[in-house]
Design a protein around this motif. Structure first.
Motif, PDB file in Angstrom:
ATOM      1  N   LEU A  57      -4.603  -1.550   3.049  1.00 34.85           N
ATOM      2  CA  LEU A  57      -3.871  -1.917   1.840  1.00 34.85           C
ATOM      3  C   LEU A  57      -4.789  -2.132   0.647  1.00 34.85           C
ATOM      4  O   LEU A  57      -4.313  -2.200  -0.494  1.00 34.85           O
ATOM      5  CB  LEU A  57      -3.045  -3.189   2.088  1.00 34.85           C
ATOM      6  CG  LEU A  57      -1.910  -3.079   3.117  1.00 34.85           C
ATOM      7  CD1 LEU A  57      -1.242  -4.437   3.309  1.00 34.85           C
ATOM      8  CD2 LEU A  57      -0.882  -2.043   2.700  1.00 34.85           C
ATOM      9  N   GLY A  95       4.836   0.475   6.957  1.00 35.38           N
ATOM     10  CA  GLY A  95       4.432   0.126   5.597  1.00 35.38           C
ATOM     11  C   GLY A  95       2.931   0.188   5.391  1.00 35.38           C
ATOM     12  O   GLY A  95       2.452   0.496   4.299  1.00 35.38           O
ATOM     13  N   SER A  97       0.784   2.228   7.234  1.00 35.46           N
ATOM     14  CA  SER A  97       0.260   3.576   7.433  1.00 35.46           C
ATOM     15  C   SER A  97       0.901   4.629   6.546  1.00 35.46           C
ATOM     16  O   SER A  97       0.314   5.684   6.318  1.00 35.46           O
ATOM     17  CB  SER A  97       0.442   3.978   8.910  1.00 35.46           C
ATOM     18  OG  SER A  97      -0.297   3.121   9.752  1.00 35.46           O
ATOM     19  N   ILE A  98       2.107   4.378   6.079  1.00 31.94           N
ATOM     20  CA  ILE A  98       2.803   5.368   5.256  1.00 31.94           C
ATOM     21  C   ILE A  98       2.930   4.809   3.847  1.00 31.94           C
ATOM     22  O   ILE A  98       3.676   3.863   3.596  1.00 31.94           O
ATOM     23  CB  ILE A  98       4.192   5.698   5.841  1.00 31.94           C
ATOM     24  CG1 ILE A  98       4.027   6.268   7.250  1.00 31.94           C
ATOM     25  CG2 ILE A  98       4.946   6.674   4.948  1.00 31.94           C
ATOM     26  CD1 ILE A  98       5.317   6.516   7.972  1.00 31.94           C
ATOM     27  N   GLY A  99       2.232   5.365   2.941  1.00 27.63           N
ATOM     28  CA  GLY A  99       2.184   4.859   1.559  1.00 27.63           C
ATOM     29  C   GLY A  99       0.757   4.639   1.108  1.00 27.63           C
ATOM     30  O   GLY A  99       0.180   5.494   0.460  1.00 27.63           O
ATOM     31  N   PRO A 100       0.109   3.540   1.528  1.00 25.99           N
ATOM     32  CA  PRO A 100       0.715   2.354   2.136  1.00 25.99           C
ATOM     33  C   PRO A 100       1.480   1.530   1.098  1.00 25.99           C
ATOM     34  O   PRO A 100       1.264   1.689  -0.105  1.00 25.99           O
ATOM     35  CB  PRO A 100      -0.497   1.584   2.670  1.00 25.99           C
ATOM     36  CG  PRO A 100      -1.620   1.996   1.781  1.00 25.99           C
ATOM     37  CD  PRO A 100      -1.346   3.409   1.355  1.00 25.99           C
ATOM     38  N   SER A 101       2.367   0.663   1.565  1.00 25.22           N
ATOM     39  CA  SER A 101       3.206  -0.132   0.672  1.00 25.22           C
ATOM     40  C   SER A 101       3.133  -1.604   1.055  1.00 25.22           C
ATOM     41  O   SER A 101       3.613  -2.003   2.112  1.00 25.22           O
ATOM     42  CB  SER A 101       4.656   0.352   0.725  1.00 25.22           C
ATOM     43  OG  SER A 101       5.499  -0.532   0.016  1.00 25.22           O
ATOM     44  N   TYR A 102       2.558  -2.402   0.197  1.00 25.61           N
ATOM     45  CA  TYR A 102       2.457  -3.846   0.399  1.00 25.61           C
ATOM     46  C   TYR A 102       3.850  -4.458   0.540  1.00 25.61           C
ATOM     47  O   TYR A 102       4.096  -5.309   1.392  1.00 25.61           O
ATOM     48  CB  TYR A 102       1.716  -4.453  -0.788  1.00 25.61           C
ATOM     49  CG  TYR A 102       1.341  -5.912  -0.661  1.00 25.61           C
ATOM     50  CD1 TYR A 102       0.111  -6.298  -0.146  1.00 25.61           C
ATOM     51  CD2 TYR A 102       2.211  -6.918  -1.094  1.00 25.61           C
ATOM     52  CE1 TYR A 102      -0.244  -7.633  -0.052  1.00 25.61           C
ATOM     53  CE2 TYR A 102       1.872  -8.240  -1.005  1.00 25.61           C
ATOM     54  CZ  TYR A 102       0.639  -8.603  -0.481  1.00 25.61           C
ATOM     55  OH  TYR A 102       0.298  -9.937  -0.389  1.00 25.61           O
ATOM     56  N   VAL A 138       6.732  -3.042   1.530  1.00 28.95           N
ATOM     57  CA  VAL A 138       7.391  -2.689   2.788  1.00 28.95           C
ATOM     58  C   VAL A 138       6.826  -3.520   3.936  1.00 28.95           C
ATOM     59  O   VAL A 138       7.568  -4.001   4.806  1.00 28.95           O
ATOM     60  CB  VAL A 138       7.246  -1.187   3.075  1.00 28.95           C
ATOM     61  CG1 VAL A 138       7.721  -0.850   4.488  1.00 28.95           C
ATOM     62  CG2 VAL A 138       8.026  -0.371   2.049  1.00 28.95           C
TER      63      VAL A 138
END
Length: 412
Positions: free
Chosen positions: A49, A104, A106-111, A113
């Motif tokens: 992240l 969240g 691994s995909i994005g990543p999105s804090y 999510v």
């Protein structure tokens, strides 16, 4: 020692009671597996992240925030649909939140999510915590012997396995989304199988538990908060939960950043901590039977404090690892003994267990951001000095967990 209730009067055969106990062993273990699986990947999550230590504290706060919401609702949910159905529902939903958090990262990543997934997981996990501890307390009474530390030892078994799997996943660079999805499937599937063997918490209805106002009405369930013993037992659990939780949340990262170890080593040291807690809980049954709750809790506080001092102030890694062992042994019995003490009176068990757990989980609410904030400014190792203060408070408050006089007289 638990007050015996014969299986005949409870309406259950001996195999049914043992199957109930074994199902609880599995549920406690699965909960430990999921929590340690997350904790062991915290350094990798921070790296993925690309956030600061204080931001990670806020992220971990997501689990705690969800937990407080779940705990406040737990006694009312259990009163509405029963502990058995509660466990089935919340563990299934909690597994979904766990998988969402992994995706969240691994995909994005999105804090955001990750935060949403952790809030879902935390709220469901805490409701399950109250329900399974209530189930454990009732099963303990039906069995007629103390088994609550063993239930929590199985939680620790789960954390040992989770930490080991986390270290392995880190070593082979397994994506966090894949790792947490696999754990979520195991978590939900195992729980749905185990819950079939649970029994109603109202099996001790002949002792008027099912008809007591504490379990029938909102006002009755909330009135337990006015009992000073509830608050002081909660203080014990608060201090010991902070002692345990601070290691779960920060030990791996503290070893990496404070003692300059690799991320895999940090996960391994977390495994040593939870293994020490497991040993402490298994040995705790004999110690509690021999010495009683109060001396054991006070000795545990001293041992945890010694271990923390070694981890914080000794720069030699292997000595710090010995400190981790002491820390784990010292932290092992606070939560289960607090739950047993909260369930001493079967007529108020559900409400008091929920209240004490809520106080204890406050440690998980304030702990991550406080230690993260302090760690950002003084380093994670020195931030752990806060834990020493709470260990001391828990040790001084231990008298509130003393066994009821009739139970002590019976054990003699």
């Amino acid at each position: 020692m638990a007050t015996p209730l014969s299986t005949t009067s409870a309406g259950l055969s001996r195999p049914q009671v043992l199957a109930w106990r074994n199902a609880l062993f599995a549920i406690f273990g699965l909960c430990g597996l999921s929590m340690a699986s997350w904790a062991s990947r915290i350094p990798a999550v921070k790296e993925a992240l690309q956030v600061s230590t204080s931001s990670m504290g806020i992220l971990i706060f997501g689990i705690a925030a969800g937990s407080i919401v779940g705990l406040l609702a737990s006694s009312h949910v259990i009163a509405r649909i029963g502990a058995r159905r509660t466990i089935a529902v919340v563990l299934t939903v909690g597994a979904v939140g766990f998988a969402v958090a992994g995706f969240g990262v691994s995909i994005g990543p999105s804090y955001a999510v990750v935060m949403i997934g952790l809030i879902i997981f935390g709220s469901m996990f805490s409701i399950c915590d109250v329900a399974m501890n209530l189930q454990g307390a009732v099963n303990e009474r039906v069995l007629g012997r103390s088994v609550m530390p063993v239930f929590h030892a199985f939680f620790s078994f789960g954390t040992v396995i989770g930490a080991a799997l986390g270290a392995g996943a880190e070593a082979i660079h397994l994506p966090i989304a894949v790792h947490l999805l696999v754990i979520a499937v195991i978590f939900a599937g195992g729980a749905l199988v185990s819950v079939r063997f649970l029994q109603s918490e109202h099996i001790i209805a002949e002792e008027a538990v099912a008809h007591d106002d504490h379990s029938k009405t909102w006002r009755g369930r909330l009135s337990i908060w006015r009992d000073p013993r509830t608050l002081v037992i909660g203080l014990i659990v608060l201090g010991m939960a902070f002692t345990e939780g601070s290691a779960n949340d920060w030990l791996a990262l503290a070893m990496v950043e404070g003692h300059d170890t690799t991320k895999a080593t940090g996960a391994l040291v977390l495994g040593i901590f939870v293994a020490s807690m497991t040993v402490g809980r298994l040995a705790g049954v004999s110690l509690l039977d021999r010495f009683g709750r109060v001396p054991v809790l006070r000795g545990s506080a001293v041992l945890a404090a010694i271990g923390l001092v070694m981890v914080i102030f000794v720069p030699v890694v292997w000595i710090s690892v010995i400190g981790v062992v002491f820390w784990g042994l010292g932290a092992s019995l606070g939560f289960p003994v607090g739950m047993s003490a909260a369930a001493d009176d079967p007529k108020t068990a559900a409400a008091r267990v929920s209240a004490v757990a809520t106080i204890g989980y406050f440690a998980f609410l304030v702990g991550p951001p406080v230690i993260g904030f302090l760690g950002q400014h003084v380093g994670l190792l020195h931030a752990l000095l806060v834990v020493l203060v709470l260990v001391a408070i828990a040790g001084f408050a231990s008298g509130a967990a003393r066994e009821p006089l009739p139970a002590k007289a019976q054990s003699n």
